[in-house]
Scaffold this motif. Structure first.
Motif, PDB file in Angstrom:
ATOM      1  N   ILE A 193     -13.699 -20.491 -34.009  1.00  0.00           N
ATOM      2  CA  ILE A 193     -14.973 -19.890 -33.576  1.00  0.00           C
ATOM      3  C   ILE A 193     -15.649 -20.762 -32.514  1.00  0.00           C
ATOM      4  O   ILE A 193     -16.156 -20.264 -31.506  1.00  0.00           O
ATOM      5  N   GLU A 194     -15.650 -22.087 -32.729  1.00  0.00           N
ATOM      6  CA  GLU A 194     -16.266 -22.997 -31.769  1.00  0.00           C
ATOM      7  C   GLU A 194     -15.542 -22.956 -30.417  1.00  0.00           C
ATOM      8  O   GLU A 194     -16.168 -23.025 -29.358  1.00  0.00           O
ATOM      9  N   ALA A 195     -14.210 -22.882 -30.510  1.00  0.00           N
ATOM     10  CA  ALA A 195     -13.435 -22.811 -29.266  1.00  0.00           C
ATOM     11  C   ALA A 195     -13.759 -21.534 -28.509  1.00  0.00           C
ATOM     12  O   ALA A 195     -13.893 -21.534 -27.284  1.00  0.00           O
ATOM     13  N   GLU A 196     -13.875 -20.414 -29.236  1.00  0.00           N
ATOM     14  CA  GLU A 196     -14.203 -19.139 -28.599  1.00  0.00           C
ATOM     15  C   GLU A 196     -15.607 -19.191 -28.000  1.00  0.00           C
ATOM     16  O   GLU A 196     -15.862 -18.670 -26.906  1.00  0.00           O
ATOM     17  N   LYS A 197     -16.518 -19.853 -28.719  1.00  0.00           N
ATOM     18  CA  LYS A 197     -17.882 -19.981 -28.231  1.00  0.00           C
ATOM     19  C   LYS A 197     -17.918 -20.802 -26.934  1.00  0.00           C
ATOM     20  O   LYS A 197     -18.643 -20.470 -25.990  1.00  0.00           O
ATOM     21  N   ALA A 227     -16.712 -18.678 -24.147  1.00  0.00           N
ATOM     22  CA  ALA A 227     -17.719 -17.683 -23.752  1.00  0.00           C
ATOM     23  C   ALA A 227     -18.799 -18.328 -22.886  1.00  0.00           C
ATOM     24  O   ALA A 227     -19.255 -17.740 -21.896  1.00  0.00           O
ATOM     25  N   GLU A 228     -19.201 -19.542 -23.273  1.00  0.00           N
ATOM     26  CA  GLU A 228     -20.208 -20.243 -22.467  1.00  0.00           C
ATOM     27  C   GLU A 228     -19.674 -20.552 -21.070  1.00  0.00           C
ATOM     28  O   GLU A 228     -20.380 -20.403 -20.081  1.00  0.00           O
ATOM     29  N   ALA A 229     -18.417 -20.970 -21.031  1.00  0.00           N
ATOM     30  CA  ALA A 229     -17.812 -21.252 -19.729  1.00  0.00           C
ATOM     31  C   ALA A 229     -17.715 -19.985 -18.890  1.00  0.00           C
ATOM     32  O   ALA A 229     -17.954 -19.999 -17.673  1.00  0.00           O
ATOM     33  N   SER A 230     -17.364 -18.867 -19.555  1.00  0.00           N
ATOM     34  CA  SER A 230     -17.258 -17.599 -18.837  1.00  0.00           C
ATOM     35  C   SER A 230     -18.613 -17.149 -18.320  1.00  0.00           C
ATOM     36  O   SER A 230     -18.722 -16.636 -17.198  1.00  0.00           O
ATOM     37  N   GLN A 231     -19.663 -17.369 -19.135  1.00  0.00           N
ATOM     38  CA  GLN A 231     -21.006 -16.990 -18.697  1.00  0.00           C
ATOM     39  C   GLN A 231     -21.457 -17.833 -17.508  1.00  0.00           C
ATOM     40  O   GLN A 231     -22.053 -17.318 -16.558  1.00  0.00           O
TER      41      GLN A 231
END
Length: 946
Positions: free
Chosen positions: A840-844, A847-851
């Motif tokens: 979950i942390e890796a996905e988060k 997502a932050e990097a993508s944003q």
């Protein structure tokens, strides 16, 4: 030094400004940085009292006229020195010479200080009171920041002038203005209206020119309100003391935005620039801020003035970059631009190309050789960037031409060679450049030609060429003859009848009927020929006609009147003078002295000359000074010294090659030279202003584009001021391309400086984080969460750091990407997290990097859109200024057409009165053509506007 010392005073002998050498010697001992405060205003307003308060003393000294200096250690800056400049008060009524001196003192105050204080007293109408400072309107005309800057250089001046402080003394207690000022932090804008575009009041100039404006309102300083002299602080009203402390705090502690005074790093440099300014003001020259000068020459000029005999030192003068600290300034180096004279006749000069001490040969007519341009004189002429008023004189040899030209040059001795024998002295065409005595910013170019008809000369065939060149190069043409204007004198003027053999208007023989009538050059000399003046020397007759007195002009017109029935050959000179020269003037001179005294005419004072001759000579000189216009070429473009030199080369080269000088070809050749130079000047101006205005890195693309637009607009104006006949806008496109290249380079520099700044900030802020990663501080249970918290705090600190520039987001994104591997390692090593939590942390994190990436792409897209919009703005800016110039050219050309039409109508009327029906009919055809052209212009103008 606590006592005041005189810095600048008025010389009672020469009526010029003088600098006190004792004060200069003292100033040279000051090592540290200076803060300079100058005060200016009407008499009786308490200026000296305010400066005494800044100096920390109660009572100052009474000052004589001029500028007085007080020097003391800066009270809040231990390493700095405070210089206080107290200027004599302005009386209510002043003579013109007093106004001139006051303006010069005002200029010195403004140029030498960090803070300029304007002090007034007891005003009710504040707008009107501020508008009394009329001198501020002259600043753009008298002070230039860049050498080739147009006189309208308000924008550049605003980047170098000091802060402006207005002190409003003895205001009514609790007045509206005091409350208004307190509510706006002493902003001057609250007291006066905003400057309108078309308004030209002193207050609008103040708001436009000065980088910062403040106002301070003072009650009466007296406790009892009765007035009288204040000898101690105990006598001050408490409210006044409070206002005074606010004023002193601002003056002493406020850092000026951008003033020239802050660029003086010590007393020696400051005093050197003071001497330079005073020297230029004494010679009534515009002050150029970024140009070096010849120290030896300047020293000698001061020594001759008797002011001092100390060695002259170079000033530390360079144009400051925005927000530049004063510690990096370097002295400018003056290099002579004129080679030493190589001819046998040395030509002393003053250092300015338009102020020659003696004339020199411009076009040489050596025995057995073709005409040729003297390269030394050409180089000197081409250095003159001012418009030139060119007066040429032609006539038979030994008729006194040179004497008249020397009078125009303001010289009784030295100058054009007079000679007192039957042997002619002048060979070829000699040139003398002098500052125009009545038209500031113009140069008077005097051309003295060798005498026509000299029996001893070997190049008699060149007489016609000298005559033709004099007409082609001049704006006012003087024909000098002896005796009377009779048939013999007209026959001697046969050169005017041969002009069609020596001058061509167009390169092709006929007109191209398919050409746009509005743009073609009419095959008519009247459009291009100079004003004609006939100077009749040794005139012995009475100026009378039919028993009534007549003027010299009437005498000329009567002599040019044609008679029906005379052989056409006898009428040629009259016909062509009337046809070629619509503007004509005549001066008749008595013999200046007896035959015995003529041999020493140059040495005779005016009191020993014939009174009538002297009076007519003065009338002649004043007429030339007042009415002679600057030289223009087809299309109405004003000729500078540079252009005049190119014209001379073009015409002489044509003559040497055996061709006939062609006005159209010369104009086209000049257009190519001038338009190329205009592109260079425009691009140069853009680069100069960019260096002056851009503070890299910029925070936003809007800030970058705003400054770019201002620089580009100024560059276009510089280009259009010099360019002409750029019919296909080829050269304006070249300018646009060069500006785009320079702007792209600025954008690259802006991005690189932003990246360098951001990387430096990131390296400093993330240093602690890097150390914790390296020493394993996060390799513990819960370490990943600690890492995330620390990284967020560091990123927030980075975002709050100012002046990172446009690349802040991109630099952060690249930096965080470089840390993703370390973050993943810390995440995997955190034993407190389950595999699911780690996922979950890796996905988060992804997502932050993508944003962040999405935000970055959005910013880049917006920047690209803004750049595209700016390209459209740039195109419209070029188009708008081009259309404005085309409209101006069209109106000027229409005025020229109407003037020629009026002349031809007058000439037609005279021909009909004299019985020349056929010639009047020919003129009617030309009149009809001109009327069609004027009508066509009007229609074309309406189409453009609609």
């Amino acid at each position: 030094m606590m006592e005041s010392m005189c810095l600048v005073e008025m010389s009672p002998v020469s009526n010029t400004l003088q600098v006190n050498p004792a004060t200069l010697s003292f100033l040279k001992t000051l090592e540290g940085p200076l803060k300079v405060v100058a005060i200016f205003g009407p008499k009786g307003t308490g200026k000296s009292f305010l400066l005494d308060q800044l100096a920390g003393q109660d009572q100052g000294l009474l000052h004589s006229p001029g500028i007085w200096l007080q020097c003391l250690p800066h009270p809040t800056k231990p390493d700095a020195t405070l210089l206080l400049l107290d200027t004599e008060g302005l009386p209510e009524q002043m003579e013109e010479n007093e106004k001139s001196v006051s303006f010069k003192l005002f200029l010195l105050d403004v140029l030498l200080c960090n803070v300029f204080i304007y002090n007034t007293k007891g005003a009710w109408d504040l707008q009107k009171e501020l508008d009394k400072l009329i001198y501020v309107k002259k600043l753009p005309d008298k002070v230039r920041v860049l050498e080739d800057c147009p006189l309208e250089n308000n924008f550049l001046l605003s980047s170098v002038l000091p802060d402006f402080v207005w002190c409003l003394r003895d205001m009514a207690p609790d007045s509206f203005w005091e409350k208004e000022l307190q509510g706006h932090d002493h902003n001057l804008d609250s007291l006066i209206s905003s400057p309108a575009v078309l308004e030209a009041t002193p207050s609008s100039y103040i708001q436009t020119l000065f980088p910062s404006q403040k106002a301070f309102c003072f009650h009466s300083p007296h406790v009892d309100g009765k007035g009288g002299k204040i000898v101690s602080s105990d006598m001050l009203h408490p409210i006044f003391q409070e206002q005074l402390e606010s004023f002193k705090d601002y003056i002493l502690n406020q850092r000026p935005k951008n003033s020239l005074g802050s660029k003086f790093i010590n007393g020696k440099d400051w005093s050197a620039s003071l001497k330079r300014f005073v020297d230029m003001l004494s010679r009534d020259e515009p002050i150029l801020l970024n140009d070096g000068w010849d120290g030896e020459e300047a020293t000698s000029s001061w020594e001759n003035d008797g002011s001092f005999n100390e060695p002259w030192t170079d000033p530390p003068w360079t144009i400051p970059e925005r927000n530049e600290t004063p510690s990096t300034l370097q002295p400018s180096v003056w290099e002579p631009r004129v080679p030493p004279p190589s001819s046998s006749r040395a030509v002393p000069r003053t250092g300015q190309p338009n102020d020659m001490e003696e004339p020199m040969c411009l076009i040489e007519n050596n025995p057995g050789e073709k005409l040729q341009v003297n390269q030394e004189a050409l180089q000197l002429l081409q250095m003159i960037q001012q418009p030139v008023v060119v007066v040429a004189i032609v006539g038979l040899y030994r008729t006194g031409k040179s004497y008249l030209m020397n009078k125009l040059a303001g010289r009784d001795k030295g100058g054009f060679s007079l000679g007192a024998t039957v042997q002619a002295n002048t060979k070829g065409i000699w040139m003398w450049c002098r500052p125009h005595p009545r038209k500031p910013g113009h140069t008077l170019v005097l051309l003295d030609t060798e005498g026509l008809g000299d029996v001893e000369k070997s190049n008699v065939e060149n007489d016609s060429w000298v005559f033709a060149l004099s007409i082609l190069l001049s704006s006012t043409f003087v024909y000098n003859s002896m005796g009377t204007i009779d048939q013999f004198a007209l026959e001697k003027l046969h050169y005017v009848t041969e002009l069609t053999e020596h001058i061509k208007v167009k390169a092709s023989g006929g007109q191209n009927l398919e050409e746009d009538e509005d743009d073609r050059i009419p095959d008519d000399f009247v459009w291009f020929f100079p004003t004609f003046i006939w100077a009749v020397r040794d005139f012995t007759l009475q100026l009378e006609l039919d028993g009534r007195p007549i003027s010299g002009d009437e005498y000329l017109e009567n002599a040019l009147q044609r008679r029906e029935g005379l052989p056409e050959k006898l009428d040629f000179a009259k016909k062509y003078i009337r046809e070629y020269f619509p503007s004509r003037k005549c001066f008749v001179f008595d013999r200046p002295a007896t035959r015995q005294e003529l041999v020493k005419l140059e040495d005779l004072p005016e009191r020993k000359l014939n009174h009538d001759f002297v009076q007519e000579a003065h009338r002649f000189r004043n007429y030339i000074y007042e009415t002679a216009e600057a030289k223009v070429i087809p299309g109405g473009h004003t000729v500078t010294g540079t252009l005049l030199g190119n014209l001379a080369v073009t015409y002489v080269d044509a003559i040497r090659s055996g061709a006939i000088p062609c006005i159209e070809n010369a104009v086209l050749a000049l257009a190519q030279i001038e338009n190329s130079a205009a592109v260079h000047d425009g691009a140069k101006r853009y680069g100069e202003m960019a260096e002056l205005m851009f503070t890299l890195p910029t925070e936003t693309v809007e800030e970058l584009l705003k400054v770019h637009a201002e620089c580009e607009n100024e560059a276009i104006q510089v280009f259009l001021a010099r360019a002409f006949k750029d019919d296909g806008q080829e050269y304006q496109k070249q300018l646009k391309n060069q500006i785009e290249i320079k702007f792209e380079e600025i954008c690259r520099r802006n991005e690189q400086e932003s990246l360098d700044r951001c990387q430096a900030v990131l390296f400093e802020l993330f240093q602690d984080l890097e150390e914790k990663i390296c020493n394993g501080s996060y390799s513990v249970p819960g370490g990943y969460q600690c890492f995330q918290d620390d990284q967020r705090r560091t990123v927030e600190s980075y975002r709050l750091t100012p002046q990172k520039g446009l690349m802040a987001s991109m630099a952060l994104e690249e930096f965080l990407k470089s840390k993703e591997t370390a973050a993943q390692s810390i995440l995997q090593a955190d034993r407190n997290l389950t595999d699911r939590q780690k996922e979950i942390e890796a996905e988060k994190a992804r997502a932050e990097a993508s944003q962040r990436e999405a935000n970055l792409q959005r910013q880049l897209k917006e920047q690209t859109q803004r750049m595209a919009e700016d390209n459209e703005r740039s195109y419209k800016a070029h188009e708008a200024q081009l259309i404005a110039k085309m409209e101006e050219d069209r109106r000027r050309q229409q005025r020229e057409h109407e003037q020629v039409l009026n002349f031809k109508l007058q000439e037609q009327s005279r021909l009909l009165q004299e019985g020349f029906q056929r010639e009047a009919g020919r003129l009617q055809t030309e009149i009809g053509t001109l009327q069609n052209q004027i009508h066509h212009q009007s229609r074309k103008k309406r189409c453009v506007i609609s």
